[in-house]
Each structure stands twice: as C-alpha cells, then as structure tokens.
Design a protein around this motif. Structure first.
Motif, PDB file in Angstrom:
ATOM      1  N   ILE A  65    -110.868  19.513  -3.306  1.00 37.23           N
ATOM      2  CA  ILE A  65    -110.461  20.734  -2.600  1.00 37.23           C
ATOM      3  C   ILE A  65    -109.393  21.452  -3.418  1.00 37.23           C
ATOM      4  O   ILE A  65    -108.321  20.892  -3.679  1.00 37.23           O
ATOM      5  CB  ILE A  65    -109.904  20.395  -1.200  1.00 37.23           C
ATOM      6  CG1 ILE A  65    -110.984  19.757  -0.332  1.00 37.23           C
ATOM      7  CG2 ILE A  65    -109.367  21.656  -0.536  1.00 37.23           C
ATOM      8  CD1 ILE A  65    -110.466  19.281   1.009  1.00 37.23           C
ATOM      9  N   PRO A  66    -109.631  22.689  -3.858  1.00 36.61           N
ATOM     10  CA  PRO A  66    -108.625  23.393  -4.655  1.00 36.61           C
ATOM     11  C   PRO A  66    -107.539  24.034  -3.810  1.00 36.61           C
ATOM     12  O   PRO A  66    -106.445  24.321  -4.317  1.00 36.61           O
ATOM     13  CB  PRO A  66    -109.447  24.466  -5.373  1.00 36.61           C
ATOM     14  CG  PRO A  66    -110.563  24.759  -4.426  1.00 36.61           C
ATOM     15  CD  PRO A  66    -110.890  23.462  -3.736  1.00 36.61           C
ATOM     16  N   CYS A  67    -107.860  24.307  -2.536  1.00 36.89           N
ATOM     17  CA  CYS A  67    -106.902  25.010  -1.701  1.00 36.89           C
ATOM     18  C   CYS A  67    -107.313  24.874  -0.244  1.00 36.89           C
ATOM     19  O   CYS A  67    -108.403  24.368   0.061  1.00 36.89           O
ATOM     20  CB  CYS A  67    -106.833  26.489  -2.086  1.00 36.89           C
ATOM     21  SG  CYS A  67    -108.408  27.353  -1.824  1.00 36.89           S
ATOM     22  N   VAL A  68    -106.429  25.342   0.648  1.00 37.04           N
ATOM     23  CA  VAL A  68    -106.769  25.495   2.063  1.00 37.04           C
ATOM     24  C   VAL A  68    -106.420  26.917   2.457  1.00 37.04           C
ATOM     25  O   VAL A  68    -105.527  27.539   1.861  1.00 37.04           O
ATOM     26  CB  VAL A  68    -106.030  24.478   2.949  1.00 37.04           C
ATOM     27  CG1 VAL A  68    -106.473  23.058   2.640  1.00 37.04           C
ATOM     28  CG2 VAL A  68    -104.527  24.625   2.795  1.00 37.04           C
ATOM     29  N   ILE A  69    -107.106  27.395   3.486  1.00 41.10           N
ATOM     30  CA  ILE A  69    -106.923  28.780   3.908  1.00 41.10           C
ATOM     31  C   ILE A  69    -106.355  28.794   5.313  1.00 41.10           C
ATOM     32  O   ILE A  69    -106.847  28.083   6.212  1.00 41.10           O
ATOM     33  CB  ILE A  69    -108.262  29.549   3.882  1.00 41.10           C
ATOM     34  CG1 ILE A  69    -108.920  29.435   2.509  1.00 41.10           C
ATOM     35  CG2 ILE A  69    -108.035  31.008   4.247  1.00 41.10           C
ATOM     36  CD1 ILE A  69    -108.102  30.006   1.379  1.00 41.10           C
ATOM     37  N   TYR A  70    -105.321  29.602   5.498  1.00 39.38           N
ATOM     38  CA  TYR A  70    -104.739  29.785   6.822  1.00 39.38           C
ATOM     39  C   TYR A  70    -105.421  30.966   7.485  1.00 39.38           C
ATOM     40  O   TYR A  70    -105.485  32.069   6.916  1.00 39.38           O
ATOM     41  CB  TYR A  70    -103.239  30.028   6.721  1.00 39.38           C
ATOM     42  CG  TYR A  70    -102.650  30.656   7.969  1.00 39.38           C
ATOM     43  CD1 TYR A  70    -102.674  29.971   9.191  1.00 39.38           C
ATOM     44  CD2 TYR A  70    -102.103  31.943   7.929  1.00 39.38           C
ATOM     45  CE1 TYR A  70    -102.154  30.555  10.335  1.00 39.38           C
ATOM     46  CE2 TYR A  70    -101.582  32.525   9.077  1.00 39.38           C
ATOM     47  CZ  TYR A  70    -101.612  31.841  10.276  1.00 39.38           C
ATOM     48  OH  TYR A  70    -101.106  32.421  11.410  1.00 39.38           O
ATOM     49  N   CYS A  71    -105.965  30.756   8.696  1.00 38.45           N
ATOM     50  CA  CYS A  71    -106.588  31.825   9.486  1.00 38.45           C
ATOM     51  C   CYS A  71    -105.761  32.040  10.749  1.00 38.45           C
ATOM     52  O   CYS A  71    -105.358  31.070  11.413  1.00 38.45           O
ATOM     53  CB  CYS A  71    -108.025  31.463   9.853  1.00 38.45           C
ATOM     54  SG  CYS A  71    -109.156  31.446   8.451  1.00 38.45           S
ATOM     55  N   ASN A  72    -105.548  33.300  11.090  1.00 31.47           N
ATOM     56  CA  ASN A  72    -104.723  33.629  12.250  1.00 31.47           C
ATOM     57  C   ASN A  72    -105.511  33.436  13.536  1.00 31.47           C
ATOM     58  O   ASN A  72    -106.653  32.939  13.510  1.00 31.47           O
ATOM     59  CB  ASN A  72    -104.170  35.042  12.133  1.00 31.47           C
ATOM     60  CG  ASN A  72    -105.293  36.081  12.014  1.00 31.47           C
ATOM     61  OD1 ASN A  72    -106.433  35.827  12.382  1.00 31.47           O
ATOM     62  ND2 ASN A  72    -104.956  37.241  11.485  1.00 31.47           N
ATOM     63  N   GLU A  73    -104.900  33.865  14.634  1.00 29.25           N
ATOM     64  CA  GLU A  73    -105.549  33.684  15.931  1.00 29.25           C
ATOM     65  C   GLU A  73    -106.853  34.473  16.042  1.00 29.25           C
ATOM     66  O   GLU A  73    -107.727  34.122  16.838  1.00 29.25           O
ATOM     67  CB  GLU A  73    -104.577  34.119  17.042  1.00 29.25           C
ATOM     68  CG  GLU A  73    -103.330  33.261  17.120  1.00 29.25           C
ATOM     69  CD  GLU A  73    -102.372  33.756  18.193  1.00 29.25           C
ATOM     70  OE1 GLU A  73    -102.671  34.828  18.774  1.00 29.25           O
ATOM     71  OE2 GLU A  73    -101.358  33.081  18.447  1.00 29.25           O
ATOM     72  N   GLU A  74    -106.985  35.537  15.295  1.00 28.12           N
ATOM     73  CA  GLU A  74    -108.222  36.336  15.311  1.00 28.12           C
ATOM     74  C   GLU A  74    -109.254  35.794  14.332  1.00 28.12           C
ATOM     75  O   GLU A  74    -110.271  36.427  14.090  1.00 28.12           O
ATOM     76  CB  GLU A  74    -107.892  37.788  14.965  1.00 28.12           C
ATOM     77  CG  GLU A  74    -106.962  38.436  15.988  1.00 28.12           C
ATOM     78  CD  GLU A  74    -106.570  39.839  15.565  1.00 28.12           C
ATOM     79  OE1 GLU A  74    -106.907  40.249  14.426  1.00 28.12           O
ATOM     80  OE2 GLU A  74    -105.930  40.533  16.379  1.00 28.12           O
ATOM     81  N   ASP A  75    -108.967  34.628  13.789  1.00 27.40           N
ATOM     82  CA  ASP A  75    -109.866  33.943  12.864  1.00 27.40           C
ATOM     83  C   ASP A  75    -110.064  34.724  11.564  1.00 27.40           C
ATOM     84  O   ASP A  75    -111.096  34.627  10.912  1.00 27.40           O
ATOM     85  CB  ASP A  75    -111.230  33.674  13.530  1.00 27.40           C
ATOM     86  CG  ASP A  75    -111.919  32.463  12.930  1.00 27.40           C
ATOM     87  OD1 ASP A  75    -111.200  31.600  12.370  1.00 27.40           O
ATOM     88  OD2 ASP A  75    -113.162  32.400  12.986  1.00 27.40           O
ATOM     89  N   ARG A  76    -109.056  35.485  11.182  1.00 26.60           N
ATOM     90  CA  ARG A  76    -109.117  36.219   9.917  1.00 26.60           C
ATOM     91  C   ARG A  76    -108.284  35.481   8.880  1.00 26.60           C
ATOM     92  O   ARG A  76    -107.176  35.022   9.186  1.00 26.60           O
ATOM     93  CB  ARG A  76    -108.578  37.637  10.086  1.00 26.60           C
ATOM     94  CG  ARG A  76    -109.440  38.494  11.004  1.00 26.60           C
ATOM     95  CD  ARG A  76    -108.842  39.884  11.126  1.00 26.60           C
ATOM     96  NE  ARG A  76    -109.648  40.727  12.007  1.00 26.60           N
ATOM     97  CZ  ARG A  76    -109.339  41.987  12.309  1.00 26.60           C
ATOM     98  NH1 ARG A  76    -108.207  42.525  11.803  1.00 26.60           N
ATOM     99  NH2 ARG A  76    -110.114  42.682  13.113  1.00 26.60           N
ATOM    100  N   PRO A  77    -108.785  35.345   7.647  1.00 26.82           N
ATOM    101  CA  PRO A  77    -108.008  34.653   6.605  1.00 26.82           C
ATOM    102  C   PRO A  77    -106.729  35.429   6.293  1.00 26.82           C
ATOM    103  O   PRO A  77    -106.784  36.610   5.929  1.00 26.82           O
ATOM    104  CB  PRO A  77    -108.961  34.623   5.404  1.00 26.82           C
ATOM    105  CG  PRO A  77    -109.946  35.716   5.651  1.00 26.82           C
ATOM    106  CD  PRO A  77    -110.090  35.834   7.131  1.00 26.82           C
ATOM    107  N   SER A  78    -105.590  34.741   6.430  1.00 24.72           N
ATOM    108  CA  SER A  78    -104.303  35.434   6.271  1.00 24.72           C
ATOM    109  C   SER A  78    -103.392  34.761   5.270  1.00 24.72           C
ATOM    110  O   SER A  78    -102.304  35.281   4.991  1.00 24.72           O
ATOM    111  CB  SER A  78    -103.578  35.512   7.624  1.00 24.72           C
ATOM    112  OG  SER A  78    -104.369  36.203   8.573  1.00 24.72           O
TER     113      SER A  78
END
Length: 390
Positions: A65-78
């Motif tokens: 895994i090169p990275c992880v992505i944080y998604c907000n409450e609206e499920d948008r990558p932030s």
C-alpha cells in the motif's frame, strides 16, 4: 479520344475497407477512464475516527500500500497520507505518546493532486510533472465524479507514459504505413493520369492533323466551287448570247424567205413575158423555171432553218434558265462552305489548345509522380529507421 470505364477490382474494395477500419481506429474516442483502468491502484480509505496507530497497522499489514486516503463525511476524498512521509513523522522519539492516539486525518495532505478520470492522459502527465519537488512523488488521486476511483503512483505514471508512448508509436507506424499506401495509390493514379494525358496529347495531335487536312480539302472544294461559279456565270452569258444570236439568225432567215418569195414572183413574171415572146423567149423561159425552182428550195431551206433556230433558241433559253437556277443554288452553298472552313479552323485551334493543356497535365503528373516517389522513399526510410531503433 477514348473514355475508359473501369470496374473496381476486389483489391480496391479491400483497400477501401481497410482504410475505413484504420480511420475508425484513429478517430474512435476511447471510453472515459479506459486509459487509466489497468494502472489504478485501490488503497484503503480512512475516516475521522481512524487514529495514527490504525494507519500504521494498515501499512504494516500490507507493505504494497503506497498511501491511504482520507474521505470526509460526504465520502469525497479530502486528504492523502503517503507511507514514507507518515513513517518519518511517526518514527520520532516521542511519537508514540504524541501521535498514536490522535486522528490520522490531521496529518494528511489536504490539498493533494486530484484528477477526474475524464481528463486526457497527456494533461494528467503534464500536471504531474509540474508539481513541486515536495509533492513530486506523491500519489495522484483519480476520481469518478466526486468519488474516489483509486490512485496512481509515480511508477504507475511512468508506466502510463510508457504505454502512451508505445501507443503513439503504434499509431505513428500505422500512419506511416497508411501514408505509404496512400502515396502508392496516388502514384498509381498519377501514372494513369500521365498515361491518359500522353494519349490525349497524341490523339489531339492526330485530330489537329485531321482538322488541318479537312481544312485544306475544304479549301480545295471552295476553290473548285468558286471556279464552278465563274464557269456557270460564263455559260449563263454564253447561253443568253446564243439566244440573242438565234433571234438575229431568225430575222435573217425571214429576210431570206422574203427574198425567195420575191425571186419566185420575178421568175413567174419572167415566165409570162417569155411566153409572150414566143420562140425567142423559150431560153429565157427555161431560166425563169430554174429560178423559180431555186426560190422554192430556198424558201423551204429557210423554213427548216427557222424551225431549227426556234428549237435552238428554246434549248438555249432553257439552258440559260437552268444555269441561272444552278448558279443561285450553288451560290446559296457558299455560306455553308465558309462556315465549314471556319469550323475546321476553330476545331484546329481548340484541339491545339487541348493538346497544350494535355502536355501541361502530363508534365505536372510526371513531376508529381517523381515527388510522390521521393515521399515514398522518405516514408520507407522513416519506417526502417523506427524498426532499427526498436
């Protein structure tokens, strides 16, 4: 000149179908995101509840895994958390106490590079290369609308660029092949045009010779026609003069007849006087009889001559009338002869102009064939250089 109608050969039909397939292959728009799908990496998504320790455990569980992505409450990558950067942050002396229990999204890059999958590959690569050095090796987030579709690492971008270049080289090779085929077809067509132009020039030259010959023969006809008109005019005058002479001769024969009648009357008187003289007038009686016989014969001959002259006069009048009618008819053909001569002259001029144009077309076709041949050689050289390079 000959116009040839040719039926397209089966090879021509195959070429047309191949060309249509080639054009379709070059112009068909790929499905949105199709260029990225084989390179997209799926990575874990975290929310505000995941701690830094949770993220470390994710990295430890899967080293790929090169990275992880944080998604907000609206499920948008932030936000973006890169493995190496996060490890460096968490490896400090007091990191366990300071960070492990804190929310991981606070340590994310909240302004990562995000590209929609509908974006052209060339634009994506250009924007990725223009990133600052501090973010050059970060993953690129691919979105489908507002949703995360996956990420691309620098290696993935390099593979994508390589694949794009290979595809471009393939298209370039196809274009070179098609260009070579098209130039070959153009050369064949130009060769046919050159041959047709040469044939047209030859036929125009022959037609010009025929026009010139026809013009000369028509000129001979016109000369003969003018001579015939002059001859007919002379004969008309001669016929009129003959009618006049016949009329004069008729009047002379009338005078001869009158003289014959007078001679006959004198002979009769002389015969009477000789009878009164008796024996002494017998010799004169014989002379009177002979004179009267001569007058009778003269009167007869004068009548015959008069009848013959009347017949000659009628024939001469008919001849003169026929000559006048023929002369008028022949004169009416003068305009046709002149028009025919003018038409031959114009035809000769027009054919000469066509011959000049045909020669010009032949020269242009010849020059173009030579240029196309040079283009073919250059295309073949480019194709061979590409093969040797690969």
């Amino acid at each position: 000149m000959t116009l040839l109608q040719t039926k397209p050969a089966q090879s021509a039909v195959v070429e047309v179908q191949a060309e249509a397939a080639f054009e379709s292959r070059l112009t068909t728009e790929p499905e949105a995101g199709a260029s990225y799908r084989q390179y997209i990496r799926k990575v874990p998504i975290i929310r505000e509840s995941e701690s830094c320790l949770d993220v470390l455990n994710m990295f430890a569980k899967d080293p790929s895994i090169p990275c992880v992505i944080y998604c907000n409450e609206e499920d948008r990558p932030s936000g973006l958390i890169m493995r190496d950067v996060f490890y460096q942050r968490m490896m400090g002396r007091f990191s366990v106490d300071l960070y492990y229990t804190r929310p991981a999204f606070r340590f994310a890059d909240h302004h990562p590079m995000k590209i929609d999958m509908s974006e052209r590959v060339g634009s994506l690569l250009q924007m990725a290369l223009e990133r600052p050095d501090s973010k050059f090796y970060d993953c690129v987030l691919l979105t489908d609308g507002d949703r995360l579709a996956g990420v691309l690492t620098v290696r993935d971008l390099m593979r994508l660029s390589s694949g794009l270049q290979a595809e471009a080289e393939e298209k370039r090779e196809l274009i070179l092949q098609e260009s070579y085929r098209h130039t070959h077809n153009i050369q064949s067509s130009l060769t046919e045009v050159r041959e047709a132009a040469a044939k047209t020039s030859s036929e125009c030259k022959q037609m010009r010779e025929w026009s010139h010959t026809g013009k000369e023969k028509l000129e001979l006809v016109r000369t003969s026609y003018l001579g015939l008109v002059d001859d007919m005019t002379k004969r008309e005058g001669q016929a009129s003069e003959l009618v006049q002479n016949a009329s004069r001769i008729s009047s002379i024969t009338g005078m001869i007849t009158e003289l014959a009648n007078q001679s006959s009357l004198l002979a009769m008187n002389a015969s009477i006087e000789a009878a009164h003289a008796g024996e002494h007038g017998r010799g004169f009686q014989v002379v009177a009889v002979e004179v009267q016989s001569l007058a009778k014969q003269t009167r007869k001959l004068s009548g015959d001559i008069s009848e013959l002259l009347q017949h000659i006069e009628r024939l001469a009048a008919d001849t003169a009338e026929g000559a006048v009618s023929s002369l008028r008819e022949i004169q009416s053909c003068e305009s046709h002869v002149s028009e025919g001569s003018q038409m031959f002259h114009e035809m000769e001029t027009t054919v000469h102009e066509i011959e000049i144009s045909g020669n010009r077309v032949y020269q242009l076709a010849e020059e173009t064939v030579q240029r196309v041949e040079r283009v073919k050689l250059e295309l073949a050289g480019m194709s061979n250089s590409d093969v040797s390079t690969t």
